[in-house]
Motif scaffolding. Structure first.
Motif, PDB file in Angstrom:
ATOM      1  N   GLU A 109       3.203  -9.941   3.984  1.00 17.23           N
ATOM      2  CA  GLU A 109       4.047 -10.900   4.693  1.00 17.23           C
ATOM      3  C   GLU A 109       4.882 -11.692   3.689  1.00 17.23           C
ATOM      4  OE1 GLU A 109       3.574 -14.170   8.252  1.00 17.23           O
ATOM      5  OE2 GLU A 109       1.822 -13.731   7.020  1.00 17.23           O
ATOM      6  N   GLU A 120       9.319 -13.113   2.570  1.00 20.90           N
ATOM      7  CA  GLU A 120      10.765 -12.929   2.634  1.00 20.90           C
ATOM      8  C   GLU A 120      11.184 -12.087   1.436  1.00 20.90           C
ATOM      9  OE1 GLU A 120      14.890 -15.465   3.228  1.00 20.90           O
ATOM     10  OE2 GLU A 120      13.004 -16.533   2.990  1.00 20.90           O
ATOM     11  N   GLN A 159      12.820 -11.325   6.618  1.00 19.28           N
ATOM     12  CA  GLN A 159      11.475 -11.866   6.779  1.00 19.28           C
ATOM     13  C   GLN A 159      10.591 -10.751   7.327  1.00 19.28           C
ATOM     14  OE1 GLN A 159      10.626 -15.092   5.886  1.00 19.28           O
ATOM     15  NE2 GLN A 159       8.528 -14.404   6.202  1.00 19.28           N
ATOM     16  N   ILE A 160       9.549 -10.410   6.588  1.00 15.89           N
ATOM     17  CA  ILE A 160       8.600  -9.370   6.995  1.00 15.89           C
ATOM     18  C   ILE A 160       7.300 -10.066   7.389  1.00 15.89           C
ATOM     19  CG2 ILE A 160       7.339  -7.305   6.265  1.00 15.89           C
ATOM     20  CD1 ILE A 160      10.402  -6.915   6.271  1.00 15.89           C
ATOM     21  N   THR A 161       6.808  -9.747   8.587  1.00 15.64           N
ATOM     22  CA  THR A 161       5.583 -10.381   9.076  1.00 15.64           C
ATOM     23  C   THR A 161       4.364  -9.477   8.820  1.00 15.64           C
ATOM     24  OG1 THR A 161       5.735  -9.383  11.276  1.00 15.64           O
ATOM     25  CG2 THR A 161       6.895 -11.494  10.929  1.00 15.64           C
ATOM     26  N   LYS A 162       3.183 -10.059   8.967  1.00 14.46           N
ATOM     27  CA  LYS A 162       1.943  -9.288   8.832  1.00 14.46           C
ATOM     28  C   LYS A 162       1.905  -8.197   9.902  1.00 14.46           C
ATOM     29  CE  LYS A 162      -3.097  -9.843   8.704  1.00 14.46           C
ATOM     30  NZ  LYS A 162      -3.331  -8.521   9.212  1.00 14.46           N
ATOM     31  N   GLN A 163       2.410  -8.516  11.105  1.00 13.93           N
ATOM     32  CA  GLN A 163       2.453  -7.532  12.174  1.00 13.93           C
ATOM     33  C   GLN A 163       3.365  -6.356  11.810  1.00 13.93           C
ATOM     34  OE1 GLN A 163       2.908 -10.884  12.670  1.00 13.93           O
ATOM     35  NE2 GLN A 163       0.942 -11.319  13.643  1.00 13.93           N
ATOM     36  N   ASP A 164       4.496  -6.638  11.156  1.00 14.61           N
ATOM     37  CA  ASP A 164       5.382  -5.562  10.701  1.00 14.61           C
ATOM     38  C   ASP A 164       4.637  -4.645   9.743  1.00 14.61           C
ATOM     39  OD1 ASP A 164       7.593  -6.612  12.116  1.00 14.61           O
ATOM     40  OD2 ASP A 164       8.241  -7.810  10.410  1.00 14.61           O
ATOM     41  N   CYS A 165       3.922  -5.230   8.793  1.00  9.35           N
ATOM     42  CA  CYS A 165       3.178  -4.448   7.806  1.00  9.35           C
ATOM     43  C   CYS A 165       2.080  -3.622   8.468  1.00  9.35           C
ATOM     44  CB  CYS A 165       2.569  -5.352   6.742  1.00  9.35           C
ATOM     45  SG  CYS A 165       3.784  -6.162   5.679  1.00  9.35           S
TER      46      CYS A 165
END
Length: 152
Positions: free
Chosen positions: A111, A113, A142-148
């Motif tokens: 997570e 930026e 912005q990359i979220t934990k959900q994206d990962c």
């Protein structure tokens, strides 16, 4: 980037003026003088998630192949207000053509930026072969934990 647009605009205006004058005088228009148009550029895509990695894509391209071209691309993540290198820096000395080629930099997905930073150096095309250098930073994402976790 604005300088590239201004340079190309000035070159196009000069070519149009020459065309009008040459048409009136029944002569052939001449191309813009060498060195008036910026020969190379780079496009940078916003970072995205691919699998379990954050990646950034860079595409260098050159209208006229330079004598030399070195590109360094780095994925960066913001930590405590500072931008830090994330993953490995990529270095290529490949000379791009008009279509260009894709360069991908990446690092483990966490997570945060992210952005891509590019530095290009080299020597311009003949006959002048002047040295050039350019540094550009792409837009952040912005990359979220959900994206990962989803790998998207």
């Amino acid at each position: 980037m604005a300088q590239q647009v201004l340079t190309r605009t000035a070159s196009l205006l000069g070519a149009c003026a020459a065309l009008v004058l040459c048409t009136a005088a029944k002569c052939e228009p001449k191309p813009p003088a060498p060195g008036l148009v910026k020969a190379c550029g780079v496009s940078i895509a916003r970072p995205e998630v691919m699998g379990k990695r954050v990646v950034g894509r860079v595409r260098p391209s050159c209208d006229q192949p330079p004598a030399s071209h070195q590109l360094r691309a780095t994925l960066e993540v913001q930590v405590g207000g500072e931008w830090m290198t994330w993953g490995r820096e990529l270095l290529t000395r490949r000379i791009p053509d008009q279509a260009g080629f894709e360069v991908i930099v990446g690092g483990e997905c966490r997570e945060g930026e992210y952005r891509v930073r590019v530095r290009v150096t080299g020597t311009g095309p003949a006959p002048k072969q002047l040295p050039f250098q350019h540094t550009e930073t792409g837009r952040s994402a912005q990359i979220t934990k959900q994206d990962c976790d989803a790998g998207r």
